[in-house]
Scaffold this motif. Sequence first.
Motif, PDB file in Angstrom:
ATOM      1  N   ALA A 310       0.846  -1.190   0.000  1.00  0.00           N
ATOM      2  CA  ALA A 310       0.000   0.000   0.000  1.00  0.00           C
ATOM      3  C   ALA A 310       0.883   1.242   0.000  1.00  0.00           C
ATOM      4  O   ALA A 310       2.035   1.200   0.431  1.00  0.00           O
ATOM      5  CB  ALA A 310      -0.909  -0.003   1.230  1.00  0.00           C
ATOM      6  N   LEU A 311       0.348   2.351  -0.488  1.00  0.00           N
ATOM      7  CA  LEU A 311       1.136   3.586  -0.571  1.00  0.00           C
ATOM      8  C   LEU A 311       1.578   4.059   0.814  1.00  0.00           C
ATOM      9  O   LEU A 311       2.660   4.617   0.962  1.00  0.00           O
ATOM     10  CB  LEU A 311       0.329   4.674  -1.284  1.00  0.00           C
ATOM     11  N   ARG A 312       0.761   3.815   1.849  1.00  0.00           N
ATOM     12  CA  ARG A 312       1.140   4.228   3.209  1.00  0.00           C
ATOM     13  C   ARG A 312       2.344   3.440   3.715  1.00  0.00           C
ATOM     14  O   ARG A 312       2.991   3.845   4.687  1.00  0.00           O
ATOM     15  CB  ARG A 312      -0.037   4.038   4.162  1.00  0.00           C
ATOM     16  N   HIS A 347       3.109  17.337   3.771  1.00  0.00           N
ATOM     17  CA  HIS A 347       1.712  16.993   4.046  1.00  0.00           C
ATOM     18  C   HIS A 347       1.309  15.721   3.307  1.00  0.00           C
ATOM     19  O   HIS A 347       0.649  14.843   3.872  1.00  0.00           O
ATOM     20  CB  HIS A 347       0.805  18.151   3.637  1.00  0.00           C
ATOM     21  N   LEU A 348       1.706  15.607   2.055  1.00  0.00           N
ATOM     22  CA  LEU A 348       1.355  14.422   1.256  1.00  0.00           C
ATOM     23  C   LEU A 348       1.933  13.154   1.867  1.00  0.00           C
ATOM     24  O   LEU A 348       1.289  12.096   1.852  1.00  0.00           O
ATOM     25  CB  LEU A 348       1.866  14.583  -0.176  1.00  0.00           C
ATOM     26  N   LYS A 349       3.135  13.235   2.419  1.00  0.00           N
ATOM     27  CA  LYS A 349       3.779  12.054   2.994  1.00  0.00           C
ATOM     28  C   LYS A 349       3.138  11.631   4.315  1.00  0.00           C
ATOM     29  O   LYS A 349       3.295  10.490   4.742  1.00  0.00           O
ATOM     30  CB  LYS A 349       5.276  12.312   3.198  1.00  0.00           C
ATOM     31  N   ARG A 350       2.414  12.559   4.965  1.00  0.00           N
ATOM     32  CA  ARG A 350       1.759  12.223   6.237  1.00  0.00           C
ATOM     33  C   ARG A 350       0.444  11.484   6.036  1.00  0.00           C
ATOM     34  O   ARG A 350      -0.042  10.826   6.955  1.00  0.00           O
ATOM     35  CB  ARG A 350       1.508  13.494   7.057  1.00  0.00           C
ATOM     36  N   LEU A 351      -0.149  11.622   4.851  1.00  0.00           N
ATOM     37  CA  LEU A 351      -1.481  11.062   4.621  1.00  0.00           C
ATOM     38  C   LEU A 351      -1.428   9.545   4.450  1.00  0.00           C
ATOM     39  O   LEU A 351      -0.407   8.983   4.067  1.00  0.00           O
ATOM     40  CB  LEU A 351      -2.105  11.706   3.382  1.00  0.00           C
ATOM     41  N   GLY A 355      -6.917   5.290  -1.087  1.00  0.00           N
ATOM     42  CA  GLY A 355      -7.066   4.927  -2.488  1.00  0.00           C
ATOM     43  C   GLY A 355      -5.747   4.632  -3.174  1.00  0.00           C
ATOM     44  O   GLY A 355      -5.704   4.380  -4.387  1.00  0.00           O
ATOM     45  N   ASN A 356      -4.654   4.668  -2.408  1.00  0.00           N
ATOM     46  CA  ASN A 356      -3.323   4.304  -2.879  1.00  0.00           C
ATOM     47  C   ASN A 356      -2.862   5.145  -4.070  1.00  0.00           C
ATOM     48  O   ASN A 356      -3.191   6.318  -4.146  1.00  0.00           O
ATOM     49  CB  ASN A 356      -3.273   2.802  -3.177  1.00  0.00           C
ATOM     50  N   VAL A 357      -2.088   4.545  -4.988  1.00  0.00           N
ATOM     51  CA  VAL A 357      -1.470   5.305  -6.076  1.00  0.00           C
ATOM     52  C   VAL A 357      -2.530   5.940  -6.969  1.00  0.00           C
ATOM     53  O   VAL A 357      -2.353   7.047  -7.475  1.00  0.00           O
ATOM     54  CB  VAL A 357      -0.535   4.395  -6.900  1.00  0.00           C
ATOM     55  N   ARG A 358      -3.653   5.266  -7.147  1.00  0.00           N
ATOM     56  CA  ARG A 358      -4.722   5.822  -7.985  1.00  0.00           C
ATOM     57  C   ARG A 358      -5.245   7.132  -7.393  1.00  0.00           C
ATOM     58  O   ARG A 358      -5.499   8.102  -8.116  1.00  0.00           O
ATOM     59  CB  ARG A 358      -5.858   4.813  -8.126  1.00  0.00           C
ATOM     60  N   GLN A 359      -5.398   7.192  -6.069  1.00  0.00           N
ATOM     61  CA  GLN A 359      -5.847   8.425  -5.419  1.00  0.00           C
ATOM     62  C   GLN A 359      -4.810   9.525  -5.582  1.00  0.00           C
ATOM     63  O   GLN A 359      -5.156  10.689  -5.814  1.00  0.00           O
ATOM     64  CB  GLN A 359      -6.118   8.157  -3.938  1.00  0.00           C
ATOM     65  N   LEU A 360      -3.531   9.169  -5.480  1.00  0.00           N
ATOM     66  CA  LEU A 360      -2.464  10.161  -5.659  1.00  0.00           C
ATOM     67  C   LEU A 360      -2.479  10.713  -7.081  1.00  0.00           C
ATOM     68  O   LEU A 360      -2.310  11.920  -7.296  1.00  0.00           O
ATOM     69  CB  LEU A 360      -1.107   9.514  -5.355  1.00  0.00           C
ATOM     70  N   GLU A 361      -2.703   9.853  -8.066  1.00  0.00           N
ATOM     71  CA  GLU A 361      -2.765  10.295  -9.452  1.00  0.00           C
ATOM     72  C   GLU A 361      -3.935  11.262  -9.666  1.00  0.00           C
ATOM     73  O   GLU A 361      -3.799  12.292 -10.348  1.00  0.00           O
ATOM     74  CB  GLU A 361      -2.903   9.087 -10.373  1.00  0.00           C
ATOM     75  N   ASN A 362      -5.081  10.946  -9.081  1.00  0.00           N
ATOM     76  CA  ASN A 362      -6.239  11.839  -9.196  1.00  0.00           C
ATOM     77  C   ASN A 362      -5.975  13.181  -8.512  1.00  0.00           C
ATOM     78  O   ASN A 362      -6.440  14.229  -8.978  1.00  0.00           O
ATOM     79  CB  ASN A 362      -7.483  11.176  -8.593  1.00  0.00           C
ATOM     80  N   THR A 363      -5.235  13.149  -7.400  1.00  0.00           N
ATOM     81  CA  THR A 363      -4.877  14.388  -6.707  1.00  0.00           C
ATOM     82  C   THR A 363      -4.001  15.271  -7.598  1.00  0.00           C
ATOM     83  O   THR A 363      -4.170  16.496  -7.645  1.00  0.00           O
ATOM     84  CB  THR A 363      -4.141  14.066  -5.391  1.00  0.00           C
ATOM     85  N   ALA A 364      -3.057  14.653  -8.318  1.00  0.00           N
ATOM     86  CA  ALA A 364      -2.195  15.414  -9.232  1.00  0.00           C
ATOM     87  C   ALA A 364      -3.029  16.085 -10.332  1.00  0.00           C
ATOM     88  O   ALA A 364      -2.780  17.243 -10.691  1.00  0.00           O
ATOM     89  CB  ALA A 364      -1.149  14.487  -9.850  1.00  0.00           C
ATOM     90  N   GLU A 384     -10.447  17.763   0.916  1.00  0.00           N
ATOM     91  CA  GLU A 384     -10.582  16.523   1.687  1.00  0.00           C
ATOM     92  C   GLU A 384      -9.239  16.021   2.197  1.00  0.00           C
ATOM     93  O   GLU A 384      -9.180  15.225   3.136  1.00  0.00           O
ATOM     94  CB  GLU A 384     -11.274  15.427   0.873  1.00  0.00           C
ATOM     95  N   LEU A 385      -8.143  16.476   1.580  1.00  0.00           N
ATOM     96  CA  LEU A 385      -6.809  16.104   2.074  1.00  0.00           C
ATOM     97  C   LEU A 385      -6.323  17.050   3.159  1.00  0.00           C
ATOM     98  O   LEU A 385      -5.462  16.699   3.953  1.00  0.00           O
ATOM     99  CB  LEU A 385      -5.786  16.103   0.927  1.00  0.00           C
TER     100      LEU A 385
END
Length: 486
Positions: A310-312, A347-351, A355-364, A384-385
């Motif tokens: 998982a991304l976390r 901040h991004l590294k604390r979350l 939704g893992n990598v897919r959520q990160l891609e949508n955030t970008a 929401e972040l």
Amino acid sequence: MNNREPKVWVIDDDRSIRWVLERALRKAEMHVTCFSNGVGVMEALQREQPDVILTDIRMPGIDGLDLLRQVSARYPGLPVIIMTAHSDLDSAVSAFHGGAFEYLPKPFDLDEAVSQVNRACRRGREERPEEVVMSKAPDIIGEAPAMQEVFRAIGRLARSNITVLINGESGTGKELVARALHRHSPRSDRPFIALNMAAIPRDLLESELFGHERGSFTGAQSRREGRFEQADGGTLFLDEIGDMPAELQTRLLRVLADGEFYRVGGVAPTRVDVRIIAATHQNLEDLVRQGRFREDLFHRLNVIRIHLPALRDRREDVPVLMRHFLAQAALELTCEPKVLAPSAIAHLKRLDWPGNVRQLENTARWVTVMASGKEIHAEDLPPELNASFSEPARDEPWETVFRRWVRQSLKQGQGALLDTAMPIFEQILIQTALEHTGGRRQEAARLLGWGRNTLTRKIKELQLDIEIDPEEPSSDEDSARSPQIG
């Protein structure tokens, strides 16, 4: 090996690495010779051959992969272990394609390195595969140790047609791994066909997989090839295999055993040569125990397993992934790429990134469209972040925090807020109640004001990773409906 000390050559331009390895290997009763680069190694091999070579990839003069290719061509029985601090998928696959015995990403554990050298000395190799030209397709991005294990597995499997099971949470990139396995396999010039078991209605899945003959059912106006025929000679990726209906599990098992099947309404068998790669976010062993997945099919699929973290669990990869997705989004939208400020990176590294990598891609994509400036700060991230259900101050009621989140979301033009809020709201209630009751569902359901069957249904709908309390009696209905998701 005989009783003599194994001879090991260490090639690295980093003096500290040479010193540490030499000390550890000599402590393990090995004879060690060190080189500061690859120049002159081939000439030295003409005079004497060690039992194993450890070499860095990036060195002045001749790099490790070039040296590996030369050694493999002239001395195919000589094990070479590749070391690198610049770990990526292509270097891992290149190392194994070039004939490497093992791929050791830095920083490595010394005991692991000594163990690999011992194993190489014991086994040797009978033959090495020839060099191949690597594809220039995009890498799977990752520098975390857990991703290095994934790269290593892909590299080892690159020349194989063996069945692979990929396990990991939704959004971790299981299809990317499947495509990488295909792209670096002997079947790379043949089709890669993907099918998501959870995305196709049950009554259409059989036809999707195996095709149908004209007139075999209402609406079948012509003969249609299924995914197995489309993938003939190539790779068939079956995503979310845990959702495959029981009757289709039986048919899939027969295809894997016999290599042939019948189209829906067909009378003649169709033979295919297909490599199967399956993936799931569920725990198939638990599904087998519950009787929801065939044990014999599980063993057919579970030949080699790759676990995607998982991304976390790989937070150090968040900045490099985010930069990659920002560049990708800029290309798609024909605009200048956004740049991450240190506050945004922190901040991004604390979350936790559910939704893992897919959520990160949508955030970008979101910040590429919505952020006004070129540099992205923490406050520019989606609401929401920034404000989602964070723990309130001691004197601030949770309703106030929730109201602030709603206002910020509406101000940012977000819609369907219930679709975001309700699952998280119910998830927190269920998990906290079960923690309070020690996993006893009957008691947790009573505290929530639900019946036990309602709680079980909610757990399944939300795909929560919650185990059944083994000491709690359960009805047949609950046993049939309770998910075990990994």
